[in-house]
Design a protein around this motif. Structure first.
Motif, short mmCIF file in Angstrom:
data_model
loop_
_atom_site.label_atom_id
_atom_site.label_comp_id
_atom_site.label_asym_id
_atom_site.label_seq_id
_atom_site.Cartn_x
_atom_site.Cartn_y
_atom_site.Cartn_z
N ALA A 190 -11.79 20.85 10.84
CA ALA A 190 -13.21 20.79 10.48
C ALA A 190 -13.41 21.01 8.98
N ASP A 191 -12.61 21.92 8.39
CA ASP A 191 -12.68 22.14 6.94
C ASP A 191 -12.36 20.86 6.19
N LEU A 192 -11.31 20.16 6.64
CA LEU A 192 -10.93 18.91 5.99
C LEU A 192 -12.06 17.89 6.07
N GLU A 193 -12.65 17.75 7.25
CA GLU A 193 -13.72 16.77 7.42
C GLU A 193 -14.92 17.11 6.54
N MET A 194 -15.28 18.39 6.51
CA MET A 194 -16.38 18.81 5.63
C MET A 194 -16.00 18.59 4.17
N GLY A 195 -14.74 18.89 3.83
CA GLY A 195 -14.26 18.70 2.47
C GLY A 195 -14.31 17.25 2.03
N ILE A 214 -22.50 14.50 3.89
CA ILE A 214 -21.85 13.56 2.98
C ILE A 214 -22.57 13.68 1.65
N SER A 215 -21.89 14.29 0.68
CA SER A 215 -22.54 14.65 -0.59
C SER A 215 -23.06 13.45 -1.38
N ASN A 216 -22.35 12.36 -1.35
CA ASN A 216 -22.79 11.17 -2.08
C ASN A 216 -23.94 10.53 -1.28
N THR A 217 -25.14 10.67 -1.80
CA THR A 217 -26.31 10.21 -1.05
C THR A 217 -26.34 8.69 -0.87
N GLU A 218 -25.60 7.96 -1.70
CA GLU A 218 -25.52 6.50 -1.51
C GLU A 218 -24.74 6.16 -0.25
N TYR A 219 -23.84 7.07 0.14
CA TYR A 219 -22.99 6.80 1.31
C TYR A 219 -23.56 7.33 2.61
N ASN A 220 -24.44 8.34 2.52
CA ASN A 220 -24.77 9.04 3.76
C ASN A 220 -25.66 8.27 4.72
N LEU A 235 -7.87 8.43 20.98
CA LEU A 235 -6.44 8.66 21.14
C LEU A 235 -5.70 8.15 19.91
N ILE A 236 -4.45 8.56 19.77
CA ILE A 236 -3.64 8.16 18.62
C ILE A 236 -3.71 6.66 18.39
N ASP A 237 -3.56 5.91 19.46
CA ASP A 237 -3.51 4.44 19.31
C ASP A 237 -4.80 3.75 19.73
N ASN A 238 -5.88 4.53 19.83
CA ASN A 238 -7.14 3.91 20.25
C ASN A 238 -8.34 4.68 19.69
N MET A 239 -8.91 4.15 18.63
CA MET A 239 -10.19 4.64 18.08
C MET A 239 -10.16 6.12 17.66
N MET A 240 -9.22 6.51 16.81
CA MET A 240 -9.21 7.87 16.29
C MET A 240 -10.48 8.09 15.45
N VAL A 241 -11.22 9.14 15.79
CA VAL A 241 -12.48 9.43 15.11
C VAL A 241 -12.32 10.69 14.27
N MET A 242 -12.72 10.60 13.02
CA MET A 242 -12.81 11.77 12.14
C MET A 242 -14.19 11.72 11.50
N GLY A 243 -14.74 12.87 11.18
CA GLY A 243 -16.03 12.83 10.52
C GLY A 243 -16.78 14.14 10.53
N VAL A 244 -17.98 14.08 10.04
CA VAL A 244 -18.85 15.26 9.96
C VAL A 244 -19.97 15.14 10.99
N ASN A 245 -20.72 16.23 11.15
CA ASN A 245 -21.81 16.27 12.14
C ASN A 245 -22.92 15.27 11.86
#
Length: 199
Positions: free
Chosen positions: A54-59, A188-194, A173-183
């Protein structure tokens, strides 16, 4: 009786898979790259000394403000994901070396209760005419649960009357749609991306 188990990374770690964030990041730092953007991201992540996934995703949400454009940010995210996939595939192969398959505790949820609730649970179970219907929700990318329970894709009935209905992988799953992200987009600090659907 319907039971839902929510499973986290502790299951993999208990089965000797090195799937903690710290273990992955040690591996990730050793992976060579000639790409300046990826090297800069690795250096930034290392400087924060994150403890958890979670720290990595927030980072990464914070790091978005340092990327000059969306393509650079997505390239960095994809580098983490592709290396994570390779790493977890290697770790998952180790499960075959682990011979102990004990799932009996999962079929008896009363074992995990304090004495008073356990007594109430045991009395309730004695009055029940049907068995346990069990579902799993796991946050792991690995198939450790499937291996442990010898579960394929359809319900599995045990001699005790317990029935495993499903195993749902919340993050894929490893080989199917691995999801990473924030809540949410505010992380997402860059407001152009959020508000960008790709990010």
């Amino acid at each position: 009786m319907n039971i839902l188990y929510i499973i986290g990374n502790g299951l993999d770690i208990a089965h000797h898979l090195k799937t903690s964030y710290q273990e992955f990041f040690k591996y990730y730092l050793t992976q060579p790259s000639d790409d300046e953007d990826i090297l800069a991201m690795k250096k930034d992540i290392e400087s924060h000394r994150f403890e958890t996934w979670a720290d990595l995703e927030m980072g990464m949400g914070v790091y978005s403000s340092q990327c000059i454009n969306k393509e650079v940010f997505l390239k960095c995210l994809n580098d983490i994901k592709s290396n994570l996939k390779i790493y977890l595939q290697k770790e998952s192969e180790k499960i075959n070396l682990y011979t102990l398959k004990s799932y009996s505790n999962l079929l008896n949820p009363g074992l995990f209760l304090d004495p008073e609730p356990k007594n109430q649970y045991d009395l309730y179970r004695k009055r029940m005419t049907s068995g346990l219907s069990i579902d799993f929700m796991t946050f792991n990318y690995t198939s450790t649960l499937e291996w442990l329970l010898e579960f394929k894709s359809s319900p599995k009935v045990f001699t005790t009357g317990a029935k495993i209905e499903s195993i749902q992988h919340v993050h894929g799953l490893i080989d199917n749609m691995m999801v990473m992200g924030v809540n949410d987009s505010s992380q997402i600090s860059n407001t152009e991306y959020n508000s960008d659907i790709d990010i």
